[in-house]
Design a protein around this motif. Structure first.
Motif, short mmCIF file in Angstrom:
data_model
loop_
_atom_site.label_atom_id
_atom_site.label_comp_id
_atom_site.label_asym_id
_atom_site.label_seq_id
_atom_site.Cartn_x
_atom_site.Cartn_y
_atom_site.Cartn_z
N UNK A 43 21.27 -82.37 57.95
CA UNK A 43 22.51 -82.07 58.65
C UNK A 43 23.39 -83.32 58.79
N UNK A 44 22.79 -84.45 59.13
CA UNK A 44 23.53 -85.71 59.27
C UNK A 44 24.04 -86.18 57.91
N UNK A 45 23.21 -86.04 56.89
CA UNK A 45 23.62 -86.45 55.55
C UNK A 45 24.80 -85.61 55.07
N UNK A 46 24.75 -84.30 55.35
CA UNK A 46 25.85 -83.42 54.97
C UNK A 46 27.12 -83.80 55.73
N UNK A 47 26.97 -84.14 56.99
CA UNK A 47 28.12 -84.53 57.82
C UNK A 47 28.80 -85.78 57.25
N UNK A 48 28.03 -86.74 56.78
CA UNK A 48 28.56 -87.99 56.23
C UNK A 48 29.46 -87.72 55.02
N UNK A 49 29.13 -86.71 54.24
CA UNK A 49 29.93 -86.41 53.05
C UNK A 49 30.88 -85.23 53.27
N UNK A 50 31.13 -84.94 54.54
CA UNK A 50 32.08 -83.88 54.87
C UNK A 50 31.61 -82.52 54.41
N UNK A 51 30.30 -82.32 54.41
CA UNK A 51 29.74 -81.09 53.89
C UNK A 51 29.19 -80.15 54.94
N UNK A 52 28.95 -78.95 54.49
CA UNK A 52 28.32 -77.92 55.32
C UNK A 52 27.20 -77.30 54.51
N UNK A 53 26.12 -76.95 55.18
CA UNK A 53 24.93 -76.42 54.52
C UNK A 53 24.99 -74.90 54.48
N UNK A 54 24.68 -74.36 53.29
CA UNK A 54 24.71 -72.90 53.08
C UNK A 54 23.48 -72.45 52.31
N UNK A 55 23.12 -71.18 52.49
CA UNK A 55 22.14 -70.56 51.61
C UNK A 55 22.85 -70.24 50.30
N UNK A 56 22.10 -69.97 49.27
CA UNK A 56 22.69 -69.63 47.97
C UNK A 56 23.61 -68.42 48.10
N UNK A 57 23.13 -67.40 48.80
CA UNK A 57 23.90 -66.16 48.97
C UNK A 57 25.21 -66.43 49.70
N UNK A 58 25.14 -67.19 50.79
CA UNK A 58 26.35 -67.49 51.55
C UNK A 58 27.34 -68.32 50.74
N UNK A 59 26.83 -69.29 49.99
CA UNK A 59 27.71 -70.12 49.18
C UNK A 59 28.41 -69.31 48.10
N UNK A 60 27.68 -68.43 47.43
CA UNK A 60 28.30 -67.58 46.41
C UNK A 60 29.36 -66.67 47.01
N UNK A 61 29.09 -66.18 48.21
CA UNK A 61 30.06 -65.32 48.88
C UNK A 61 31.33 -66.11 49.22
N UNK A 62 31.19 -67.34 49.67
CA UNK A 62 32.35 -68.19 49.98
C UNK A 62 33.16 -68.46 48.72
N UNK A 63 32.48 -68.79 47.65
CA UNK A 63 33.16 -69.07 46.38
C UNK A 63 33.93 -67.83 45.92
N UNK A 64 33.28 -66.68 45.95
CA UNK A 64 33.91 -65.45 45.46
C UNK A 64 35.02 -64.95 46.37
N UNK A 65 34.82 -65.00 47.68
CA UNK A 65 35.82 -64.50 48.62
C UNK A 65 37.07 -65.37 48.68
#
Length: 75
Positions: free
Chosen positions: A48-70
């Motif tokens: 979580x801290x590593x993701x925060x440093x790079x301005x990122x958010x953590x997602x499951x594969x399903x959630x990430x694909x949904x974000x990309x498609x939507x």
């Protein structure tokens, strides 16, 4: 497996490679193993801290694909 949708500029500034990853001008996708084992982020303990440093958010594969498609993100 979890994935991190991170800010391209912050990832590059942290020393992470952009080449070989799905990305556009604003975002890049890394898998959790890449971020967890990254020498560039080794001083931070949690994913979580590593993701925060790079301005990122953590997602499951399903959630990430949904974000990309939507959002019609071209990655």
């Amino acid at each position: 497996m979890r994935y991190i949708l991170a800010n391209t500029q912050l990832s590059q500034a942290a020393g992470l490679r952009l080449e070989g990853h799905r990305r556009n001008d604003n975002f890049v996708i890394y898998n959790e193993k890449e971020i967890s084992l990254s020498p560039a982020l080794q001083e931070h303990d949690s994913l979580e801290k590593k993701a925060e440093i790079i301005g990122g958010k953590i997602y499951s594969r399903t959630d990430l694909l949904q974000i990309i498609n939507n959002n019609n993100m071209k990655l």
